[in-house]
Design a protein around this motif. Structure first.
Motif, mmCIF file in Angstrom:
data_model
loop_
_atom_site.group_PDB
_atom_site.id
_atom_site.type_symbol
_atom_site.label_atom_id
_atom_site.label_comp_id
_atom_site.label_asym_id
_atom_site.label_seq_id
_atom_site.Cartn_x
_atom_site.Cartn_y
_atom_site.Cartn_z
ATOM 1 N N PRO A 182 0.782 -0.961 0.155
ATOM 2 C CA PRO A 182 -0.022 0.028 -0.024
ATOM 3 C C PRO A 182 0.715 1.449 0.056
ATOM 4 O O PRO A 182 0.451 2.189 -0.856
ATOM 5 C CB PRO A 182 -0.771 -0.267 1.198
ATOM 6 N N ALA A 183 1.871 1.280 0.606
ATOM 7 C CA ALA A 183 2.823 2.534 0.914
ATOM 8 C C ALA A 183 3.523 2.862 -0.528
ATOM 9 O O ALA A 183 3.604 3.999 -0.820
ATOM 10 C CB ALA A 183 3.818 2.531 2.033
ATOM 11 N N PHE A 184 3.864 1.760 -1.225
ATOM 12 C CA PHE A 184 4.521 1.812 -2.506
ATOM 13 C C PHE A 184 3.526 2.347 -3.591
ATOM 14 O O PHE A 184 3.624 3.162 -4.284
ATOM 15 C CB PHE A 184 5.094 0.312 -2.952
ATOM 16 N N LEU A 185 2.117 1.671 -3.597
ATOM 17 C CA LEU A 185 1.089 2.167 -4.469
ATOM 18 C C LEU A 185 0.753 3.703 -4.141
ATOM 19 O O LEU A 185 0.683 4.536 -5.150
ATOM 20 C CB LEU A 185 -0.186 1.268 -4.279
ATOM 21 N N TRP B 65 12.463 2.582 -0.011
ATOM 22 C CA TRP B 65 11.685 1.292 0.031
ATOM 23 C C TRP B 65 12.229 0.357 0.941
ATOM 24 O O TRP B 65 13.340 -0.412 0.411
ATOM 25 C CB TRP B 65 11.114 0.870 -1.470
ATOM 26 N N GLN B 66 11.787 0.048 2.043
ATOM 27 C CA GLN B 66 12.287 -1.157 2.896
ATOM 28 C C GLN B 66 11.024 -2.140 3.269
ATOM 29 O O GLN B 66 10.436 -1.561 4.309
ATOM 30 C CB GLN B 66 13.136 -0.469 4.030
ATOM 31 N N ASP C 172 5.008 -7.117 4.676
ATOM 32 C CA ASP C 172 4.968 -6.924 2.958
ATOM 33 C C ASP C 172 5.801 -8.075 2.358
ATOM 34 O O ASP C 172 5.257 -8.751 1.363
ATOM 35 C CB ASP C 172 5.704 -5.765 2.784
ATOM 36 N N ILE C 173 6.513 -8.328 3.074
ATOM 37 C CA ILE C 173 7.533 -9.422 2.553
ATOM 38 C C ILE C 173 6.733 -10.876 2.548
ATOM 39 O O ILE C 173 6.835 -11.627 1.447
ATOM 40 C CB ILE C 173 8.710 -9.852 3.403
ATOM 41 N N GLY D 220 16.519 1.971 -2.320
ATOM 42 C CA GLY D 220 16.545 1.000 -1.187
ATOM 43 C C GLY D 220 17.564 -0.090 -1.631
ATOM 44 O O GLY D 220 18.483 0.233 -2.542
ATOM 45 N N GLY D 221 17.472 -1.064 -0.773
ATOM 46 C CA GLY D 221 18.527 -2.291 -0.619
ATOM 47 C C GLY D 221 18.143 -3.278 -2.026
ATOM 48 O O GLY D 221 17.005 -3.037 -2.555
#
Length: 431
Positions: A139-142, A312-313, A318-319, A171-172
Motif C-alpha cells: 500500500p505505501a508503494f502504491l 523502500w524497505q 509486506d515480505i 533502497g536495498g
C-alpha cells in the motif's frame, strides 16, 4: 472548369502539377479530400516555373528542378523546406503505406504496407500483459507512485505548488522496486517508456542525453495521440550516472544528469535537435527512477524541487504477502510462507524467488537424462528432426522442506563469497 496545360519543360509530365491561376494571399489545396489553407504568394501563375539552381522572374531561387512550388509561409519562408527542416520524423517513420503515400510511389516491391519501423514504434512502451495473476502491491508503494503520477498530470491545476517531475525510488538490492512499480503500472493502466542504466553511456558524446529527451517525447506522444497514461522510467539510475570511489565522470554522464535537471525545470519544452517552434509544447510526463544509493548522484539533481525521494524497505508483513504471491500457484499457505521468511531473516525478496528456482534443478537434470543425456543436448535442443517432439517437462511442486533445504544452500554460498574474498588472494603479491 477548364484546366491549364502541363508545363512541357517538366521531365516527368505525368507528375507535374497544373499551373495555378492568379489568386489572393490565401488559396486552398486539396490533399486526398482534405482542404488545407495555405498562405500563397501573389506571383502570377502565367510565369514559367524556374528550374533548380536558377532564379525565376520573381527573383526567387528554386530549391528543386522538378518542383513548381512557389508558396511561402506566414513568415516568408519556403513552406515545404521549413516543414522538412523542423520535422523530427523522417520519411522512414511513415514508409510506403497505401493511402498515405501516392499510389504511384508505393509499388509492390516491399508490399502495399511496408512501414519500415512500425514494429519498433509499437514496442516503444510496455503493457505488462505477461503479468498474469494476483500479485501483492504494498500500500505505501502504491500510494507514493500513484500520487506522483496524478500530481504531475494535474500540475496545471495546483496553484502555487512546486510539483517535482522525478520520483526517485531507492533502497536495498533485490527488494522488488522495479517489479512493484510494474505491478502498479498494470493496475493503473499506465504504458511507460522504460530505460536502463546501460543506455546512459555511449561512444558518441551527447547520445544518452538525446536518447532521454527522445524517450520523454515518445511518452508525451503516447499521452497526446493515444489518450493513454504514460511516464518515463529509468532503472538503476545510480549505476549509470553515480560516482563510486575513484570512478571518472564522463561527458555523457554530465549531459545525462544535465538533461534530467533540464526536464525537471522545463517539462513542456523539450528539443531533440529540431528548430524551435512556439507551438511545439510537450505534454508534462512524470519520470520515475530507481536505484540503490542516491548519495552517489549529483546533489542538485536530487534536490527537493526536482526529485521526490521514496525509500523502500518492506516490513515483515509486506515480505510475507509478496512471497506468498510467488508461491500461491504451488499451493503453499500463508503459514508455510511465514516459516520460510522466519527461517531466513534479513534476506532480499529476490532470495525467496531463487529458492523456487533452485527446487527445479533436480527435475531438470532428470529431464535431461530422459531426452538422452548431456551428450545429446545439442542434437535434441537445436537439431531436432521435423516433427520430433521433446518429452514434456513436468515442473515439480515445491514443498516446504525442499524450499528450506534450498535456502540453506544459498545462504552457504553467500557466506562463502563474503569469507573467501579471493580477489585479495590474487592481489596480495602486488601490494
Amino acid at each position: 472548369m477548364a484546366t491549364t496545360s502541363v508545363a512541357a519543360s517538366s521531365p516527368h509530365p505525368h507528375l507535374s502539377r497544373p499551373r495555378r491561376r492568379n489568386s489572393s494571399a490565401t488559396s486552398r489545396t486539396s490533399i486526398r479530400g482534405c482542404l488545407l489553407p495555405i498562405r500563397c504568394s501573389s506571383a502570377s501563375s502565367s510565369q514559367p516555373p524556374a528550374t533548380g539552381g536558377e532564379e525565376g522572374e520573381s527573383g526567387r531561387r528554386r530549391l528543386s528542378k522538378q518542383s513548381s512550388w512557389e508558396d511561402r509561409d506566414v513568415e516568408g519562408d519556403d513552406y515545404l523546406y521549413r516543414l522538412g527542416k523542423e520535422a523530427d520524423n523522417l520519411n522512414i517513420t511513415v514508409g510506403a503505406r497505401s493511402g498515405i503515400v501516392d499510389e504511384l510511389f508505393v509499388g509492390n516491391f516491399l508490399g502495399k504496407d511496408s512501414d519500415i519501423v512500425f514494429d519498433y514504434r509499437q514496442k516503444a512502451t510496455r503493457t505488462f500483459e505477461y503479468l498474469q495473476g494476483d500479485y501483492y502491491i504494498a500500500p505505501a508503494f502504491l500510494d507514493k507512485v500513484a500520487c506522483h503520477i496524478v500530481k504531475n498530470y494535474i500540475a496545471h491545476l495546483l496553484n502555487n505548488i512546486k510539483v517535482p517531475l522525478i520520483l526517485g525510488i531507492w533502497g536495498g538490492k533485490g527488494q522488488g522496486k522495479t517489479f512493484q512499480t510494474e505491478l502498479i503500472f498494470r493496475a493503473m493502466g499506465v504504458e511507460p517508456v522504460i530505460m536502463s542504466a546501460g543506455e546512459l553511456e555511449s561512444e558518441k558524446a551527447g547520445e544518452p542525453g538525446r536518447l532521454i529527451r527522445d524517450r520523454y517525447r515518445t511518452a508525451s506522444q503516447v499521452i497526446q495521440n493515444q489518450g493513454k497514461m504514460s511516464c518515463l522510467m529509468i532503472n538503476d539510475l545510480d549505476a549509470g550516472v553515480g560516482r563510486f570511489g575513484n570512478t571518472q565522470m564522463t561527458v555523457n554522464n554530465q549531459i545525462a544528469v544535465g538533461t534530467l535537471m533540464n526536464l525537471a525545470d522545463n517539462p513542456t519544452r523539450v528539443s531533440i535537435g529540431q528548430k524551435w517552434r512556439e507551438s511545439d509544447v510537450t505534454h508534462r510526463v512524470p519520470i520515475i527512477v530507481t536505484g540503490n544509493d542516491f548519495s552517489t548522484l549529483y546533489a542538485p539533481l536530487i534536490r527537493d524541487g526536482r526529485m521526490e525521494k521514496f525509500y523502500w524497505q518492506p516490513n515483515r508483513e509486506d515480505i510475507i504477502s509478496i512471497v506468498h504471491g510467488m508461491y500461491i500457484k504451488d499451493g503453499l499457505s500463508v503459514e508455510e510462507v511465514s516459516r520460510i521468511v522466519d527461517a531466513f531473516p534479513n534476506q532480499a525478496l529476490d532470495f525467496y524467488g531463487a529458492l523456487r528456482s533452485r527446487t527445479y534443478d533436480q527435475a531438470i537434470l532428470e529431464w535431461v537424462e530422459e531426452i538422452g543425456g548431456h551428450e545429446q543436448l545439442n542434437e535434441k535442443l537445436l537439431k531436432r528432426k521435423k516433427g520430433e517432439e521433446l518429452p514434456t517437462f513436468i515442473p515439480p511442486k515445491p514443498t516446504l522442506e525442499a524450499l528450506i533445504e534450498s535456502g540453506y544452500s544459498l545462504v552457504k554460498e553467500q557466506e562463502l563469497i563474503m569469507s573467501s574474498k579471493l580477489s585479495k588472494e590474487y592481489m596480495k603479491n602486488l601490494e
